[in-house]
Design a protein around this motif. Structure first.
Motif, short mmCIF file in Angstrom:
data_model
loop_
_atom_site.label_atom_id
_atom_site.label_comp_id
_atom_site.label_asym_id
_atom_site.label_seq_id
_atom_site.Cartn_x
_atom_site.Cartn_y
_atom_site.Cartn_z
N GLY A 176 0.82 -1.21 0.00
CA GLY A 176 0.00 0.00 0.00
C GLY A 176 0.85 1.26 0.00
O GLY A 176 0.35 2.35 0.24
N ASN A 177 2.15 1.09 -0.26
CA ASN A 177 3.02 2.25 -0.39
C ASN A 177 2.80 2.87 -1.76
O ASN A 177 2.57 2.17 -2.74
CB ASN A 177 4.49 1.85 -0.24
N VAL A 178 2.88 4.20 -1.80
CA VAL A 178 2.52 4.95 -3.00
C VAL A 178 3.77 5.65 -3.52
O VAL A 178 4.45 6.35 -2.78
CB VAL A 178 1.44 5.98 -2.62
N THR A 179 4.08 5.46 -4.79
CA THR A 179 5.22 6.13 -5.40
C THR A 179 4.73 7.35 -6.18
O THR A 179 3.75 7.27 -6.91
CB THR A 179 5.95 5.18 -6.36
N PHE A 180 5.44 8.47 -6.00
CA PHE A 180 5.15 9.68 -6.76
C PHE A 180 6.18 9.88 -7.86
O PHE A 180 7.33 9.47 -7.72
CB PHE A 180 5.22 10.92 -5.85
N ALA A 181 5.79 10.56 -8.93
CA ALA A 181 6.76 11.05 -9.90
C ALA A 181 7.68 12.03 -9.19
O ALA A 181 7.21 12.91 -8.47
CB ALA A 181 6.05 11.72 -11.06
N GLY A 182 8.99 11.87 -9.38
CA GLY A 182 9.94 12.82 -8.82
C GLY A 182 10.80 12.23 -7.73
O GLY A 182 10.52 11.14 -7.21
N THR A 183 11.84 12.96 -7.40
CA THR A 183 12.84 12.52 -6.43
C THR A 183 12.91 13.54 -5.29
O THR A 183 12.34 14.64 -5.39
CB THR A 183 14.23 12.44 -7.09
#
Lengths: 280, 275
Positions: B184-191
């Motif tokens: 359920g971890n969410v990855t976003f665009a960007g660093t």
């Protein structure tokens, strides 16, 4: 190690990662380091963050698995101060994982903990380490190097086995006319493993013949307490479909199940819930 | 001599991959097959491509078969890509393979799969995983050279997926959810560097606010959170923003399921700001 040379390195693997990408990534890391290794997936469906469920599955399964390296990752403390460890067991196995109790019951069952070491040798890990995926970056490569023949002593400095985080499964208590026990584990069939063995139950309620009637009282939780009558049986098919039974499971433990049903779901049971068994 | 490695990803679910594994092992009996995933959401080329990016850099050099192929049987090409690390990627030309190929050093050569001798004798119009991709992959894992699969196609003609990019705005980073992972971890665009360009230095413990605007039937959500190094730095059940193991911005609940709690899904926009 005890396995014949022709068998090649052997690694067993258990996590709470689920069936997808992360476990496969760790398999890739291991096969990159130890291309001849055979990897046995014990489970990646351990309830997430449930260290004791993982410990129970290792304890149940590893005695039936070849001597080798056993990698286990159920690690809610990843990236914090908890140690990454390797444990050498009396049977000749090496268990690799976090120092949170996960490995300890299985190691005891595999001939006892002979030695433990903290994983500190960077040369056995991936060059870039994240703070959230030690399975890939630390545990899998160390396990693969050990399987490929690196010495246990190379992983890092010794840790006093007595200083490892301990984990004990619930124990039964024999009382006057009743066994006070608790739910240790619930398997995928909804069968419920209880603390204790048949001799504990006979010590409490007397000799058990197939068909003997028992009462189980599951302690109160927010849904209240549950009482359930069942009979002592040798196996599931001895009672009608849908009926409950108490039996000795394949690991020699007391267990409670519905024949072709899911007892845990039917009664809303959870791990750790106390249970009192009496004669009916 | 190490066994040849074939990795395998599909959206087939649990049972159909066995047929493909059987085909591959019939041709390459010594192969080690690593199942990367067969639970890619059906027809989701983007999810499949993302899973390959996460997994393939850690796989041994080998042949990687991936089949998420809603266009099976249409004119979309079956392709093989050779990458700089030495791997070969096999699958449909729908964008699935390209991001992972770029992570493996970049595409050195692309070929269209046309050599019938490397395929099963009868080719269905609906199961190219079994009839084309698996047998070609298995042949390449044994003795067959890459050049044998079919003619060269220009790399710039390959189908590519759009890549979401973050936008540095005044005091906030405008981004979007690119993946929802198994915990359920969410990855976003960007660093983290993108976020620091928007809101300044990220010290562990810095409070942040994430705004998820209303989207696709979900109400807007404002989530207070904390910049942290890893899950255990915040209390159980609390949320955190961190760099994930790929170096991308990632949002999670310590020992929880952030995506389920907030009803988050891929493509949802988000704005991250200091609290």
């Amino acid at each position: 190690m005890g396995s014949p040379p022709s068998a090649g390195p052997f690694i067993s693997f258990l996590t709470d990662f689920g069936p997808d990408g992360p476990a496969a990534t760790c398999r890739g890391v291991m096969l990159s380091i130890a291309p001849q290794a055979r990897i046995l997936d014990i489970a990646h469906s351990v309830r997430k963050y449930a260290i004791r469920d993982g410990a129970f599955q290792l304890w149940s399964v590893l005695p039936y698995v070849p001597v080798g390296v056993h990698l286990a990752v159920v690690d809610p403390g990843v990236g914090t101060a908890r140690l990454p460890v390797a444990i050498r067991a009396g049977r000749g196995d090496i268990l690799v994982g976090p120092d949170n109790g996960l490995l300890v019951p299985a190691a005891r069952r595999l001939g006892g903990i002979e030695a433990a070491r903290a994983l500190e040798n960077d040369a056995l890990m991936l060059p870039n380490r994240s703070s959230t995926f030690h399975g890939r970056d630390m545990f899998a490569p160390v396990a693969a190097h050990l399987a490929a023949g690196r010495s246990f002593d190379d992983v890092g400095p010794p840790v006093d086995p007595a200083a490892l985080v301990d984990l004990r499964f619930p124990e039964p208590r024999v009382a006057e006319g009743r066994l006070e026990t608790a739910i240790v584990f619930i398997d995928t069939f909804g069968n419920v493993v209880l603390a204790g063995e048949p001799p504990d139950l006979t010590a409490a309620v007397g000799p058990l013949q197939p068909g003997a009637r028992l009462d189980l009282a599951f302690g109160a939780d927010r849904n209240g307490s549950v009482r359930q009558s069942a009979t002592w049986q040798q196996t599931f098919g001895a009672v009608p479909e849908g009926s409950p039974l108490v039996y000795e499971n394949s690991s020699g433990q007391l267990a409670f199940a519905d024949n072709r049903g899911n007892a845990a779901t039917r009664l809303g049971l959870q791990v750790d819930r106390p249970v009192t068994i009496t004669s009916a | 001599m190490a066994r040849p490695v074939i990795t395998f990803l599909t959206d087939f679910g649990p049972s159909a991959p066995a047929v493909c594994r059987g085909v591959m092992l019939g041709i390459a009996p010594d192969a080690t097959i690593i199942d990367v995933s067969h639970q890619v959401p059906r027809y989701s080329i983007v999810e499949g491509a993302g899973t390959l990016v996460f997994a393939l850099p850690w796989m041994p050099v080998g042949v990687h078969v991936a089949v998420v192929d809603p266009g099976v049987g249409t004119e979309r090409l079956p392709i093989a890509l050779r990458v700089a690390r030495g791997d070969i990627l096999i699958g449909p030309d729908n964008g699935l393979l390209v991001p992972a190929a770029e992570r493996l050093g970049g595409i050195v050569e692309a070929r269209s799969i046309e050599n019938r001798a490397l395929m099963l004798p009868a080719i269905s119009s609906s199961f190219h995983g079994r009839d084309i991709f698996s047998p070609v992959a298995a042949h390449l894992a044994t003795e067959t050279p890459f050049e044998a699969v079919g003619p060269v196609i220009p790399v710039e003609r390959l189908v590519r997926l759009p890549v979401p990019q973050p936008r540095v705005a005044a005091g906030e980073l405008e981004t979007v959810i690119t993946h929802v992972l198994v915990f359920g971890n969410v990855t976003f665009a960007g660093t983290p560097a993108d976020l620091e360009a928007a809101i300044g230095p990220l010290e562990p413990g810095r409070p942040l606010t994430i705004d998820f605007p209303a989207f696709d039937g979900q109400a807007a959500v404002r989530e207070p959170t904390t910049w942290a190094e890893t899950f255990g730095r915040v209390p159980i059940g609390a949320s955190l923003l961190m760099a994930d193991s790929e170096g991308q911005l990632s949002f999670a609940d310590n020992q929880g399921d952030a995506a389920a709690r907030l009803g988050l899904a891929r493509d949802r926009p988000a704005r991250i700001a200091g609290a």
